[in-house]
Design a protein around this motif. Structure first.
Motif, PDB file in Angstrom:
ATOM      1  N   SER A 194       0.825  -1.208   0.000  1.00 37.55           N
ATOM      2  CA  SER A 194       0.000   0.000   0.000  1.00 37.55           C
ATOM      3  C   SER A 194       0.858   1.257   0.000  1.00 37.55           C
ATOM      4  O   SER A 194       0.326   2.364   0.039  1.00 37.55           O
ATOM      5  N   ASP A 250      -9.660  -0.758  -1.287  1.00 28.97           N
ATOM      6  CA  ASP A 250     -10.522  -1.309  -0.242  1.00 28.97           C
ATOM      7  C   ASP A 250     -10.893  -0.215   0.758  1.00 28.97           C
ATOM      8  O   ASP A 250     -10.009   0.376   1.397  1.00 28.97           O
ATOM      9  N   LEU A 271     -12.219   1.501   4.265  1.00 28.15           N
ATOM     10  CA  LEU A 271     -11.913   1.134   5.647  1.00 28.15           C
ATOM     11  C   LEU A 271     -13.152   0.639   6.387  1.00 28.15           C
ATOM     12  O   LEU A 271     -14.285   1.019   6.073  1.00 28.15           O
ATOM     13  N   SER A 276      -3.525  -1.597  16.551  1.00 32.06           N
ATOM     14  CA  SER A 276      -2.897  -1.425  15.245  1.00 32.06           C
ATOM     15  C   SER A 276      -2.017  -2.624  14.955  1.00 32.06           C
ATOM     16  O   SER A 276      -1.193  -3.018  15.778  1.00 32.06           O
ATOM     17  N   VAL A 283      -3.618   3.179   7.060  1.00 30.97           N
ATOM     18  CA  VAL A 283      -4.834   3.500   7.830  1.00 30.97           C
ATOM     19  C   VAL A 283      -4.670   4.822   8.554  1.00 30.97           C
ATOM     20  O   VAL A 283      -5.575   5.672   8.531  1.00 30.97           O
ATOM     21  N   LEU A 335      -7.031   8.217   7.989  1.00 32.43           N
ATOM     22  CA  LEU A 335      -7.803   8.789   9.092  1.00 32.43           C
ATOM     23  C   LEU A 335      -7.370  10.233   9.367  1.00 32.43           C
ATOM     24  O   LEU A 335      -8.206  11.119   9.568  1.00 32.43           O
ATOM     25  N   THR A 348      -9.048  -1.318  12.970  1.00 34.31           N
ATOM     26  CA  THR A 348      -9.440  -0.754  11.681  1.00 34.31           C
ATOM     27  C   THR A 348      -8.583  -1.336  10.572  1.00 34.31           C
ATOM     28  O   THR A 348      -7.351  -1.378  10.682  1.00 34.31           O
ATOM     29  N   THR A 349      -9.222  -1.786   9.504  1.00 30.07           N
ATOM     30  CA  THR A 349      -8.515  -2.410   8.384  1.00 30.07           C
ATOM     31  C   THR A 349      -9.354  -2.242   7.125  1.00 30.07           C
ATOM     32  O   THR A 349     -10.354  -1.515   7.123  1.00 30.07           O
ATOM     33  N   GLY A 350      -8.966  -2.903   6.036  1.00 29.93           N
ATOM     34  CA  GLY A 350      -9.766  -2.873   4.821  1.00 29.93           C
ATOM     35  C   GLY A 350     -11.072  -3.625   5.002  1.00 29.93           C
ATOM     36  O   GLY A 350     -11.165  -4.569   5.800  1.00 29.93           O
ATOM     37  N   MET A 410     -16.542   2.293   7.629  1.00 25.71           N
ATOM     38  CA  MET A 410     -16.292   3.709   7.859  1.00 25.71           C
ATOM     39  C   MET A 410     -17.009   4.522   6.789  1.00 25.71           C
ATOM     40  O   MET A 410     -17.322   4.017   5.710  1.00 25.71           O
ATOM     41  N   SER A 470      -9.967   5.017   0.839  1.00 26.09           N
ATOM     42  CA  SER A 470      -9.722   3.573   0.767  1.00 26.09           C
ATOM     43  C   SER A 470      -8.230   3.275   0.783  1.00 26.09           C
ATOM     44  O   SER A 470      -7.406   4.094   0.377  1.00 26.09           O
ATOM     45  N   ILE A 471      -7.907   2.060   1.240  1.00 27.71           N
ATOM     46  CA  ILE A 471      -6.535   1.567   1.139  1.00 27.71           C
ATOM     47  C   ILE A 471      -6.318   1.080  -0.292  1.00 27.71           C
ATOM     48  O   ILE A 471      -7.065   0.237  -0.784  1.00 27.71           O
TER      49      ILE A 471
END
Length: 300
Positions: free
Chosen positions: A152, A168, A170, A196, A208, A212, A243-245, A263, A269-270
């Motif tokens: 990423s 992707d 979040l 994390s 991430v 944010l 928090t992730t994809g 979210m 997005s990632i």
């Protein structure tokens, strides 16, 4: 020397210089170690240099070999442009492919992909490794240790090529009794404590945090871990937020009795990129691998 040096010896020289190992070069080219040792002997005679020497418990390149390494890479890359690569058959190929990626890729689809690769090239082997940080995968790719990386990171160095692979949005993963389980509330999200993952090295997994922060969303990280497999249990026991994809969040929630909370779309997005080195851009086997990864992962 030029009369005796052919493409096979050049490829052996490239593998030896990039792996700094006779056994490693043999694996990379799908050959037996004694055959590679014989080629090293021929190359030493032709170049008038030892090329690889043992220092303590490991092999090192000689100064002459360090000079030759970029030259050989460039020569082979230019020779590759002379061939239209017709008649390439993955089923007849015998080679080791090494892929570096994070462990939050869509598990089932990635597993299906690996199965398809093995069926398409049954004599080949596939190594899937992690990524510590940008410098780690860039160094390994420049040294010839990696065929591709899925990352990423957006600051891809100019010596590498890249293409956009996945996007992707979040999502947060929480316990069913968490205040966010009923729906995303950024005020509640900002007051919560967070976990994390991907902290294998300073700055790793920062995508991430960047998304944010760009959206003005604060979050207090209380636990940082290298071990993504521990995260579901940590979420369940601590009541913290991970928090992730979205794809990974949905799978984690389904597998561990947790809740996936998307979210807001304005967070962003990632984006994951497929990255490879210039010297393998036209190589048939490496190009085939990139095509398979792109075709199957972009269709998710």
């Amino acid at each position: 020397m030029l009369e005796e040096l052919d493409v096979s010896l050049l490829r052996a020289l490239q593998a030896l210089l990039n792996t700094v190992s006779v056994s490693g070069a043999a694996v990379r080219l799908g050959q037996q170690q004694p055959a590679m040792s014989r080629k090293l002997g021929v190359l030493r005679r032709l170049t008038g240099d030892q090329l690889l020497v043992r220092v303590g418990n490991q092999m090192q390149l000689t100064p002459r070999a360090e000079v030759l390494r970029p030259v050989v890479d460039r020569v082979l890359a230019e020779l590759a442009q002379l061939s239209p690569h017709q008649g390439f058959l993955p089923a007849q190929m015998q080679r080791q492919f090494t892929i570096a990626c994070y462990d939050f890729l869509p598990v089932e689809r990635f597993a299906d992909l690996v199965g398809e690769l093995v069926l398409a090239s049954p004599a080949s082997s596939f190594v899937i490794q992690g990524i510590a940080d940008k410098n780690d995968f860039v160094r390994r790719m420049c040294d010839g240790e990696l065929d591709v990386a899925i990352t990423s990171r957006m600051d891809i160095p100019g010596v590498l090529r890249s293409s956009r692979l996945l996007s992707d949005p979040l999502a947060a993963v929480v316990r069913p009794d968490h205040a966010l389980a009923a729906g995303m509330d950024l005020a509640v999200y900002g007051q919560a404590r967070h976990i994390s993952a991907l902290e294998r090295a300073r700055g790793a997994g920062a995508a991430v945090d960047v998304l944010l922060a760009a959206a003005g969303v604060r979050h207090e990280v209380a636990i940082r871990t290298q071990y993504l497999s521990l995260v579901p249990a940590m979420v369940a026991r601590t009541g913290m937020v991970f928090t992730t994809g979205l794809r990974h969040a949905q799978r984690m929630a389904a597998d561990h009795g947790l809740v996936c909370v998307p979210m807001p779309t304005e967070i962003g997005s990632i984006v994951s990129y497929l990255v490879w080195h210039e010297r393998t851009h036209l190589e048939p086997a490496a190009r085939w691998l990139r095509e398979q990864l792109t075709l199957r992962l972009r269709s998710i």
